[in-house]
Every structure is written in structure tokens, then in C-alpha cells.
Write a protein that holds these residues in place. Structure first.
Motif, PDB file in Angstrom:
ATOM      1  N   LYS A  72       0.863  -1.187   0.000  1.00  0.00           N
ATOM      2  CA  LYS A  72       0.000   0.000   0.000  1.00  0.00           C
ATOM      3  C   LYS A  72       0.897   1.233   0.000  1.00  0.00           C
ATOM      4  CE  LYS A  72      -3.958   0.294   2.395  1.00  0.00           C
ATOM      5  NZ  LYS A  72      -4.894   0.498   3.537  1.00  0.00           N
ATOM      6  N   PHE A  73       0.491   2.227  -0.787  1.00  0.00           N
ATOM      7  CA  PHE A  73       1.261   3.452  -0.930  1.00  0.00           C
ATOM      8  C   PHE A  73       0.342   4.643  -0.683  1.00  0.00           C
ATOM      9  CE2 PHE A  73       2.791   0.199  -3.878  1.00  0.00           C
ATOM     10  CZ  PHE A  73       4.076   0.025  -3.402  1.00  0.00           C
ATOM     11  N   CYS A  74       0.943   5.785  -0.414  1.00  0.00           N
ATOM     12  CA  CYS A  74       0.171   6.995  -0.156  1.00  0.00           C
ATOM     13  C   CYS A  74       0.552   8.064  -1.174  1.00  0.00           C
ATOM     14  CB  CYS A  74       0.438   7.492   1.267  1.00  0.00           C
ATOM     15  SG  CYS A  74      -0.596   8.886   1.770  1.00  0.00           S
ATOM     16  N   LEU A  75      -0.455   8.625  -1.819  1.00  0.00           N
ATOM     17  CA  LEU A  75      -0.267   9.710  -2.785  1.00  0.00           C
ATOM     18  C   LEU A  75      -0.680  11.037  -2.166  1.00  0.00           C
ATOM     19  CD1 LEU A  75      -1.782   8.157  -6.039  1.00  0.00           C
ATOM     20  CD2 LEU A  75       0.608   8.786  -5.678  1.00  0.00           C
ATOM     21  N   ARG A  76       0.129  12.065  -2.418  1.00  0.00           N
ATOM     22  CA  ARG A  76      -0.197  13.431  -1.981  1.00  0.00           C
ATOM     23  C   ARG A  76      -0.538  14.249  -3.219  1.00  0.00           C
ATOM     24  NH1 ARG A  76       4.249  14.819   0.532  1.00  0.00           N
ATOM     25  NH2 ARG A  76       3.442  14.417   2.603  1.00  0.00           N
ATOM     26  N   PHE A  77      -1.718  14.841  -3.202  1.00  0.00           N
ATOM     27  CA  PHE A  77      -2.161  15.749  -4.256  1.00  0.00           C
ATOM     28  C   PHE A  77      -2.121  17.161  -3.685  1.00  0.00           C
ATOM     29  CE2 PHE A  77      -3.896  11.818  -5.691  1.00  0.00           C
ATOM     30  CZ  PHE A  77      -4.122  11.918  -7.049  1.00  0.00           C
ATOM     31  N   ARG A  78      -1.401  18.054  -4.347  1.00  0.00           N
ATOM     32  CA  ARG A  78      -1.396  19.470  -3.986  1.00  0.00           C
ATOM     33  C   ARG A  78      -2.026  20.234  -5.152  1.00  0.00           C
ATOM     34  NH1 ARG A  78       2.234  20.473   0.468  1.00  0.00           N
ATOM     35  NH2 ARG A  78       3.656  18.726   0.717  1.00  0.00           N
ATOM     36  N   PHE A  79      -2.980  21.082  -4.805  1.00  0.00           N
ATOM     37  CA  PHE A  79      -3.754  21.783  -5.823  1.00  0.00           C
ATOM     38  C   PHE A  79      -3.453  23.270  -5.805  1.00  0.00           C
ATOM     39  CE2 PHE A  79      -6.200  18.217  -4.144  1.00  0.00           C
ATOM     40  CZ  PHE A  79      -6.403  17.470  -5.301  1.00  0.00           C
ATOM     41  N   SER A  80      -3.273  23.822  -6.983  1.00  0.00           N
ATOM     42  CA  SER A  80      -3.127  25.273  -7.098  1.00  0.00           C
ATOM     43  C   SER A  80      -4.520  25.851  -7.316  1.00  0.00           C
ATOM     44  CB  SER A  80      -2.227  25.618  -8.298  1.00  0.00           C
ATOM     45  OG  SER A  80      -2.951  25.484  -9.505  1.00  0.00           O
ATOM     46  N   ILE A 119      -7.447  23.423 -14.563  1.00  0.00           N
ATOM     47  CA  ILE A 119      -6.775  23.897 -15.775  1.00  0.00           C
ATOM     48  C   ILE A 119      -5.303  23.496 -15.695  1.00  0.00           C
ATOM     49  CG2 ILE A 119      -6.193  25.924 -17.168  1.00  0.00           C
ATOM     50  CD1 ILE A 119      -9.257  25.147 -16.986  1.00  0.00           C
ATOM     51  N   GLU A 120      -4.731  23.619 -14.534  1.00  0.00           N
ATOM     52  CA  GLU A 120      -3.346  23.215 -14.273  1.00  0.00           C
ATOM     53  C   GLU A 120      -3.371  21.896 -13.511  1.00  0.00           C
ATOM     54  OE1 GLU A 120      -0.139  24.711 -11.094  1.00  0.00           O
ATOM     55  OE2 GLU A 120      -0.777  26.262 -12.511  1.00  0.00           O
ATOM     56  N   SER A 121      -2.460  21.008 -13.842  1.00  0.00           N
ATOM     57  CA  SER A 121      -2.412  19.710 -13.167  1.00  0.00           C
ATOM     58  C   SER A 121      -2.062  19.873 -11.689  1.00  0.00           C
ATOM     59  CB  SER A 121      -1.369  18.805 -13.828  1.00  0.00           C
ATOM     60  OG  SER A 121      -0.067  19.319 -13.636  1.00  0.00           O
ATOM     61  N   TRP A 146      -1.612  16.501 -19.426  1.00  0.00           N
ATOM     62  CA  TRP A 146      -2.686  16.811 -18.482  1.00  0.00           C
ATOM     63  C   TRP A 146      -3.863  17.398 -19.243  1.00  0.00           C
ATOM     64  CZ3 TRP A 146      -4.685  15.824 -13.991  1.00  0.00           C
ATOM     65  CH2 TRP A 146      -5.707  16.639 -13.497  1.00  0.00           C
ATOM     66  N   SER A 147      -5.048  17.039 -18.806  1.00  0.00           N
ATOM     67  CA  SER A 147      -6.276  17.602 -19.369  1.00  0.00           C
ATOM     68  C   SER A 147      -7.219  17.936 -18.220  1.00  0.00           C
ATOM     69  CB  SER A 147      -6.943  16.577 -20.293  1.00  0.00           C
ATOM     70  OG  SER A 147      -8.244  17.008 -20.629  1.00  0.00           O
ATOM     71  N   PRO A 148      -7.937  19.041 -18.294  1.00  0.00           N
ATOM     72  CA  PRO A 148      -8.881  19.391 -17.236  1.00  0.00           C
ATOM     73  C   PRO A 148      -9.998  18.375 -17.039  1.00  0.00           C
ATOM     74  CG  PRO A 148      -8.416  21.305 -18.591  1.00  0.00           C
ATOM     75  CD  PRO A 148      -7.789  20.125 -19.277  1.00  0.00           C
ATOM     76  N   VAL A 149     -10.199  17.468 -17.980  1.00  0.00           N
ATOM     77  CA  VAL A 149     -11.214  16.434 -17.777  1.00  0.00           C
ATOM     78  C   VAL A 149     -10.730  15.356 -16.815  1.00  0.00           C
ATOM     79  CG1 VAL A 149     -12.263  16.821 -20.037  1.00  0.00           C
ATOM     80  CG2 VAL A 149     -10.569  15.010 -19.769  1.00  0.00           C
ATOM     81  N   LEU A 150      -9.420  15.299 -16.565  1.00  0.00           N
ATOM     82  CA  LEU A 150      -8.885  14.348 -15.594  1.00  0.00           C
ATOM     83  C   LEU A 150      -9.243  14.802 -14.187  1.00  0.00           C
ATOM     84  CD1 LEU A 150      -5.394  13.743 -17.215  1.00  0.00           C
ATOM     85  CD2 LEU A 150      -7.339  12.178 -17.211  1.00  0.00           C
ATOM     86  N   SER A 151      -9.283  13.847 -13.270  1.00  0.00           N
ATOM     87  CA  SER A 151      -9.652  14.133 -11.885  1.00  0.00           C
ATOM     88  C   SER A 151      -8.698  13.410 -10.942  1.00  0.00           C
ATOM     89  CB  SER A 151     -11.083  13.642 -11.629  1.00  0.00           C
ATOM     90  OG  SER A 151     -11.117  12.223 -11.728  1.00  0.00           O
TER      91      SER A 151
END
Length: 153
Positions: A52-60, A65-67, A101-106
């Protein structure tokens, strides 16, 4: 007026709460719209079975629009998977986090892509330039110009 990222992340959070995360993905922390922590497991008979691994997502404020900045957490509890496109400091060389990257990705689609990337790996090995990269890497992988030429692992 709320930032575009707040609107989008509110929608993604609402969907996660209503549907639950996909199999193999878990929520550690989504307390704010700046940083989310999610766990990821690769299911089935793979090189990473049982890990098991842990991912960190940081959002601007410009997300989606930006990944997002996405890294594996590397600390006393977590380690990055040993994979040809994942550096030991947690940085991920994946085109969907960069020039594709595409803005349709989540958040969920990124997790599923990374899960798939791990599932299809045929040999646990660090990137060829791991030691040099980790020694000189910027804090954020978004400041790295990765060269995407190998999607076979």
C-alpha cells in the motif's frame, strides 16, 4: 467568487463521498482544497500485491486547468514503490501529470492511472537516473522537465 479549484474539488469530493473511492483507493485526508492524501493498492497478481502506498495531491488555485502536484509520500510510515517511472523521493514521471494533463482528468482518474501503471510493471527497478535526480531534484516535481518516452513498464 470562489476559485475554480474550489468549485471543482467540491464536486470531486461530493462524488467521492457519494460513491466511495474505487477499489484499491482509500482516503487518508481530504480536509482542505490545498492537499489531499489517498492510499493506493494494486489489486490482483502483480509485483506490488499486498503493498500500500500513499499519494499526496497538492492543488493550485488554477486546478483543473493546471495539473495537481502528485507525489508518493515518503516518510517513516510510507515509501514510494520501486518502479522505473517513480523516483525514491516520491516524484512520478507520468505524462498525464505534465504535458498530457487535461482538465477532464480528476483525482480519481489520476489514481486509477497510477494504479494501472503499477499493475502493468514487469520489473521492480528504480529509474536509471534515480540517485542523480533525487540529489538535485526540486521540491516540486512540477519544476522538473521530465522526458516521456517509455510507456511500456
Amino acid at each position: 467568487m470562489a476559485a475554480i479549484s474550489t468549485k471543482r474539488l467540491t464536486k470531486e469530493l461530493r462524488e467521492l463521498q457519494a460513491n466511495g473511492p474505487p477499489t484499491g483507493i482509500g482516503i487518508v485526508s481530504i480536509d482542505n482544497f490545498e492537499c489531499w492524501l489517498l492510499t493506493i493498492e494494486v489489486l490482483g497478481n502483480t509485483l506490488y500485491e499486498g503493498e500500500k502506498f500513499c499519494l499526496r495531491f497538492r492543488f493550485s488555485p488554477s486546478y483543473p486547468i493546471e495539473s495537481p502536484e502528485v507525489t508518493f509520500v515518503v516518510d517513516d510510515k510510507w515509501a514510494a514503490p520501486v518502479h522505473p517511472h517513480i523516483y525514491s523521493n516520491g516524484h512520478i514521471c507520468a505524462s498525464i501529470l505534465g504535458n498530457e494533463w487535461s482538465p477532464v482528468l480528476s483525482v480519481v482518474s489520476v489514481c486509477l492511472t497510477i494504479q494501472s501503471m503499477l499493475a502493468s510493471c514487469t520489473k521492480k527497478q528504480k529509474p536509471q537516473d534515480n540517485d542523480r535526480y533525487v540529489l538535485h531534484a526540486p521540491l516540486s516535481p512540477k519544476k522538473t522537465r521530465f522526458h516521456y518516452d517509455d510507456d511500456t513498464v
